[in-house]
Design a protein around this motif. Sequence first.
Motif, PDB file in Angstrom:
ATOM      1  N   UNK A   2       0.824  -1.231  -0.026  1.00  0.00           N
ATOM      2  CA  UNK A   2      -0.158   0.097  -0.082  1.00  0.00           C
ATOM      3  C   UNK A   2       0.873   1.306  -0.095  1.00  0.00           C
ATOM      4  N   UNK A   3       1.947   1.216   0.653  1.00  0.00           N
ATOM      5  CA  UNK A   3       2.765   2.501   0.733  1.00  0.00           C
ATOM      6  C   UNK A   3       3.680   2.543  -0.339  1.00  0.00           C
ATOM      7  N   UNK A   4       3.836   3.916  -0.901  1.00  0.00           N
ATOM      8  CA  UNK A   4       4.645   3.998  -2.296  1.00  0.00           C
ATOM      9  C   UNK A   4       6.121   3.798  -1.826  1.00  0.00           C
ATOM     10  N   UNK A  50       2.865  -7.250   1.505  1.00  0.00           N
ATOM     11  CA  UNK A  50       4.016  -6.933   2.342  1.00  0.00           C
ATOM     12  C   UNK A  50       3.676  -6.715   3.827  1.00  0.00           C
ATOM     13  N   UNK A  51       4.148  -7.252   4.831  1.00  0.00           N
ATOM     14  CA  UNK A  51       3.902  -6.978   6.308  1.00  0.00           C
ATOM     15  C   UNK A  51       3.743  -5.720   6.760  1.00  0.00           C
ATOM     16  N   UNK A  52       3.241  -5.229   7.621  1.00  0.00           N
ATOM     17  CA  UNK A  52       3.171  -3.830   8.049  1.00  0.00           C
ATOM     18  C   UNK A  52       4.730  -3.546   8.487  1.00  0.00           C
ATOM     19  N   UNK A  53       4.968  -2.152   8.404  1.00  0.00           N
ATOM     20  CA  UNK A  53       6.312  -1.721   8.588  1.00  0.00           C
ATOM     21  C   UNK A  53       7.026  -2.034   9.945  1.00  0.00           C
ATOM     22  N   UNK A  54       6.361  -2.305  11.120  1.00  0.00           N
ATOM     23  CA  UNK A  54       6.940  -2.702  12.168  1.00  0.00           C
ATOM     24  C   UNK A  54       7.193  -4.132  12.461  1.00  0.00           C
ATOM     25  N   UNK A  55       6.694  -4.848  11.734  1.00  0.00           N
ATOM     26  CA  UNK A  55       6.493  -6.471  11.751  1.00  0.00           C
ATOM     27  C   UNK A  55       7.814  -7.248  11.397  1.00  0.00           C
TER      28      UNK A  55
END
Length: 157
Positions: free
Chosen positions: A78-80, A122-127
């Motif tokens: 989701x994040x560019x 893709x997993x969330x940023x902190x994962x």
Amino acid sequence: MPAVRLGYPATRRLRDSASFALFTSSARESGAGATGRWWRGGRRWLSVAALINPRDAAVGTARMPCRFGVTVGKRNAARSVDRSLIKRVLREAARHAAPGLDAAAAARMVQLDVVLRLKAPVPAPGTLPRARLKRELRAEADTLLDRLAHSLSSSPT
């Protein structure tokens, strides 16, 4: 021994939508626009689809023996910044695999179009640390591209 130049010029890339349109599932199943055969592979994060076409004598030298395309959708990243990171990693893997795939394609007298696609979210940023994600993506891309090169080298003409 001369150094091998590992460039990723515009002639090495699939850039227009018509080139990518051949890689949709409906086009693959119907065989639209494809005169060659398909090779597909996948792992946890990535899938690779390759269209192997006989080399056209008229186009023979005007085009690279192997061209690459990379797709990373918003659904899976989701994040560019994540999409850009993944595309950079996949392009680097393609750049390093290009000489081997070019040699295999030239030996078989074929032209090769390869699309690398992110198939899992893709997993969330902190994962998952980004360095680990990059290593895993690169390892998968290298493995899949090596399998493609081996398949081209070992399959009968």
